[in-house]
Each structure stands twice: as C-alpha cells, then as structure tokens.
Design a protein around this motif. Structure first.
Motif, PDB file in Angstrom:
ATOM      1  N   VAL A 199       0.873  -1.285   0.026  1.00 20.26           N
ATOM      2  CA  VAL A 199      -0.076  -0.130  -0.047  1.00 20.26           C
ATOM      3  C   VAL A 199       0.762   1.352   0.018  1.00 20.26           C
ATOM      4  O   VAL A 199       0.600   2.208  -0.552  1.00 20.26           O
ATOM      5  CB  VAL A 199      -0.957  -0.032   1.198  1.00 20.26           C
ATOM      6  N   GLN A 200       1.974   1.015   0.649  1.00 19.35           N
ATOM      7  CA  GLN A 200       2.902   2.341   0.646  1.00 19.35           C
ATOM      8  C   GLN A 200       3.334   2.645  -0.490  1.00 19.35           C
ATOM      9  O   GLN A 200       3.695   3.823  -1.010  1.00 19.35           O
ATOM     10  CB  GLN A 200       4.033   2.380   1.764  1.00 19.35           C
ATOM     11  N   SER A 201       3.952   1.618  -1.331  1.00 25.13           N
ATOM     12  CA  SER A 201       4.518   1.856  -2.638  1.00 25.13           C
ATOM     13  C   SER A 201       3.424   2.125  -3.594  1.00 25.13           C
ATOM     14  O   SER A 201       3.886   2.720  -4.600  1.00 25.13           O
ATOM     15  CB  SER A 201       5.379   0.681  -2.989  1.00 25.13           C
ATOM     16  N   THR A 202       2.209   1.727  -3.771  1.00 23.84           N
ATOM     17  CA  THR A 202       1.168   1.749  -4.809  1.00 23.84           C
ATOM     18  C   THR A 202       0.365   3.038  -4.426  1.00 23.84           C
ATOM     19  O   THR A 202      -0.074   3.617  -5.520  1.00 23.84           O
ATOM     20  CB  THR A 202       0.559   0.548  -4.878  1.00 23.84           C
ATOM     21  N   ILE A 203       0.238   3.419  -3.387  1.00 19.67           N
ATOM     22  CA  ILE A 203      -1.018   4.526  -2.992  1.00 19.67           C
ATOM     23  C   ILE A 203      -0.294   5.370  -2.377  1.00 19.67           C
ATOM     24  O   ILE A 203      -0.299   6.733  -2.921  1.00 19.67           O
ATOM     25  CB  ILE A 203      -2.088   3.959  -2.253  1.00 19.67           C
ATOM     26  N   LYS A 204       0.444   5.495  -0.973  1.00 22.24           N
ATOM     27  CA  LYS A 204       0.861   6.607  -0.558  1.00 22.24           C
ATOM     28  C   LYS A 204       1.949   7.189  -1.073  1.00 22.24           C
ATOM     29  O   LYS A 204       1.950   8.513  -1.174  1.00 22.24           O
ATOM     30  CB  LYS A 204       1.326   5.992   1.090  1.00 22.24           C
ATOM     31  N   SER A 205       2.946   6.489  -1.658  1.00 20.33           N
ATOM     32  CA  SER A 205       3.956   7.410  -2.363  1.00 20.33           C
ATOM     33  C   SER A 205       3.510   7.936  -3.628  1.00 20.33           C
ATOM     34  O   SER A 205       3.926   9.414  -3.567  1.00 20.33           O
ATOM     35  CB  SER A 205       5.196   6.273  -2.888  1.00 20.33           C
ATOM     36  N   PRO A 206       2.843   7.723  -4.486  1.00 18.06           N
ATOM     37  CA  PRO A 206       2.258   8.499  -5.568  1.00 18.06           C
ATOM     38  C   PRO A 206       1.522   9.474  -4.955  1.00 18.06           C
ATOM     39  O   PRO A 206       1.568  10.729  -5.513  1.00 18.06           O
ATOM     40  CB  PRO A 206       1.453   7.490  -6.245  1.00 18.06           C
ATOM     41  N   LEU A 207       0.638   9.431  -3.985  1.00 16.36           N
ATOM     42  CA  LEU A 207      -0.105  10.283  -3.554  1.00 16.36           C
ATOM     43  C   LEU A 207       0.623  11.734  -2.881  1.00 16.36           C
ATOM     44  O   LEU A 207       0.383  12.631  -3.121  1.00 16.36           O
ATOM     45  CB  LEU A 207      -1.215   9.804  -2.583  1.00 16.36           C
ATOM     46  N   VAL A 208       1.725  11.180  -2.192  1.00 14.29           N
ATOM     47  CA  VAL A 208       2.646  12.124  -1.595  1.00 14.29           C
ATOM     48  C   VAL A 208       3.339  12.919  -2.634  1.00 14.29           C
ATOM     49  O   VAL A 208       3.234  14.438  -2.648  1.00 14.29           O
ATOM     50  CB  VAL A 208       3.556  11.568  -0.634  1.00 14.29           C
ATOM     51  N   GLY A 209       3.707  12.259  -3.580  1.00 11.84           N
ATOM     52  CA  GLY A 209       4.398  12.897  -4.765  1.00 11.84           C
ATOM     53  C   GLY A 209       3.444  13.858  -5.653  1.00 11.84           C
ATOM     54  O   GLY A 209       3.788  14.873  -6.001  1.00 11.84           O
ATOM     55  N   ALA A 210       2.167  13.350  -5.929  1.00 14.49           N
ATOM     56  CA  ALA A 210       1.155  14.292  -6.574  1.00 14.49           C
ATOM     57  C   ALA A 210       0.945  15.554  -5.839  1.00 14.49           C
ATOM     58  O   ALA A 210       0.998  16.821  -6.219  1.00 14.49           O
ATOM     59  CB  ALA A 210      -0.143  13.373  -6.721  1.00 14.49           C
ATOM     60  N   ILE A 211       0.730  15.388  -4.384  1.00 16.13           N
ATOM     61  CA  ILE A 211       0.497  16.525  -3.379  1.00 16.13           C
ATOM     62  C   ILE A 211       1.529  17.569  -3.299  1.00 16.13           C
ATOM     63  O   ILE A 211       1.281  18.805  -3.688  1.00 16.13           O
ATOM     64  CB  ILE A 211       0.131  16.155  -2.079  1.00 16.13           C
ATOM     65  N   LEU A 212       2.825  17.053  -3.415  1.00 19.32           N
ATOM     66  CA  LEU A 212       3.941  17.959  -3.341  1.00 19.32           C
ATOM     67  C   LEU A 212       4.250  18.558  -4.544  1.00 19.32           C
ATOM     68  O   LEU A 212       4.683  19.602  -4.594  1.00 19.32           O
ATOM     69  CB  LEU A 212       5.161  17.174  -3.077  1.00 19.32           C
ATOM     70  N   GLY A 213       3.850  17.870  -5.762  1.00 19.01           N
ATOM     71  CA  GLY A 213       4.267  18.513  -7.075  1.00 19.01           C
ATOM     72  C   GLY A 213       3.209  19.511  -7.257  1.00 19.01           C
ATOM     73  O   GLY A 213       3.618  20.562  -7.851  1.00 19.01           O
ATOM     74  N   LEU A 214       1.911  19.570  -6.668  1.00 17.62           N
ATOM     75  CA  LEU A 214       0.979  20.369  -6.973  1.00 17.62           C
ATOM     76  C   LEU A 214       1.417  21.612  -5.915  1.00 17.62           C
ATOM     77  O   LEU A 214       1.134  22.876  -6.549  1.00 17.62           O
ATOM     78  CB  LEU A 214      -0.567  19.956  -6.614  1.00 17.62           C
ATOM     79  N   LEU A 215       1.858  21.371  -4.843  1.00 15.89           N
ATOM     80  CA  LEU A 215       2.189  22.348  -3.797  1.00 15.89           C
ATOM     81  C   LEU A 215       3.358  23.295  -4.443  1.00 15.89           C
ATOM     82  O   LEU A 215       3.235  24.447  -4.409  1.00 15.89           O
ATOM     83  CB  LEU A 215       2.404  21.669  -2.653  1.00 15.89           C
ATOM     84  N   PHE A 216       4.320  22.559  -5.005  1.00 12.85           N
ATOM     85  CA  PHE A 216       5.412  23.277  -5.441  1.00 12.85           C
ATOM     86  C   PHE A 216       5.418  23.879  -6.636  1.00 12.85           C
ATOM     87  O   PHE A 216       5.756  24.845  -7.122  1.00 12.85           O
ATOM     88  CB  PHE A 216       6.610  22.622  -5.499  1.00 12.85           C
ATOM     89  N   GLY A 217       4.483  23.194  -7.612  1.00  8.35           N
ATOM     90  CA  GLY A 217       4.238  23.731  -8.928  1.00  8.35           C
ATOM     91  C   GLY A 217       3.130  25.129  -8.772  1.00  8.35           C
ATOM     92  O   GLY A 217       3.299  25.876  -9.727  1.00  8.35           O
TER      93      GLY A 217
END
Length: 86
Positions: A13-31
């Motif tokens: 779950v960490q590798s398939t859901i949590k990591s991409p979700l955190v990456g998307a949130i940080l990408g939107l935040l910094f973008g």
C-alpha cells in the motif's frame, strides 16, 4: 481502526498508493508557487543554448578576468558540488 492502521503500514500500500499520492500533492504544492515563463523566454533548448552562447561570448569579449578570479570560481564550483553530493 486497527485494520486500517495495518493496511496503511502494508509495504504494498505504501509503494502503490501512499508514495504516488504524496508525490502528486508535493508536485501540486511546489508547482503552484512557480510563475509561468515570460512570452519573450526561449521556447526550446536550442534557442536557450544560442542565447547562452551569445551571452558568454559578449562577456568574454567585454573584459578580461584575472587568474585569481578564475581560481575563486573553481573553488566556489567545487564547494557547490561537494555540498550537493553531501
């Protein structure tokens, strides 16, 4: 609640859901903090290289730098590389 915590701590779950979700949130935040480039900005890498070469040629023709300035530039570049690697 215990089943949910167990599910969240599951490595799959960490590798398939949590990591991409955190990456998307940080990408939107910094973008969201970035400003779009100006219309006069070069659109391609080739145009950027041409402008960079023209700028470097103008700076090289404009004046001469002493060898001590070159040494300090190399020391600064070395410091930055070591800091990034560290």
């Amino acid at each position: 609640m215990e089943a949910f915590i167990t599910w969240i701590n599951n490595p799959l779950v960490q590798s398939t859901i949590k990591s991409p979700l955190v990456g998307a949130i940080l990408g939107l935040l910094f973008g969201g903090f970035n400003t779009p480039p100006s219309p006069a900005a070069p659109a391609t890498v080739q145009q950027t290289v041409i402008i960079f070469r023209q700028t470097v040629m103008v700076n090289q023709r404009g004046g001469s730098s002493s060898s001590s300035d070159d040494i300090w530039g190399y020391i600064a570049a070395l410091f930055i590389v070591v800091a990034v690697v560290t």
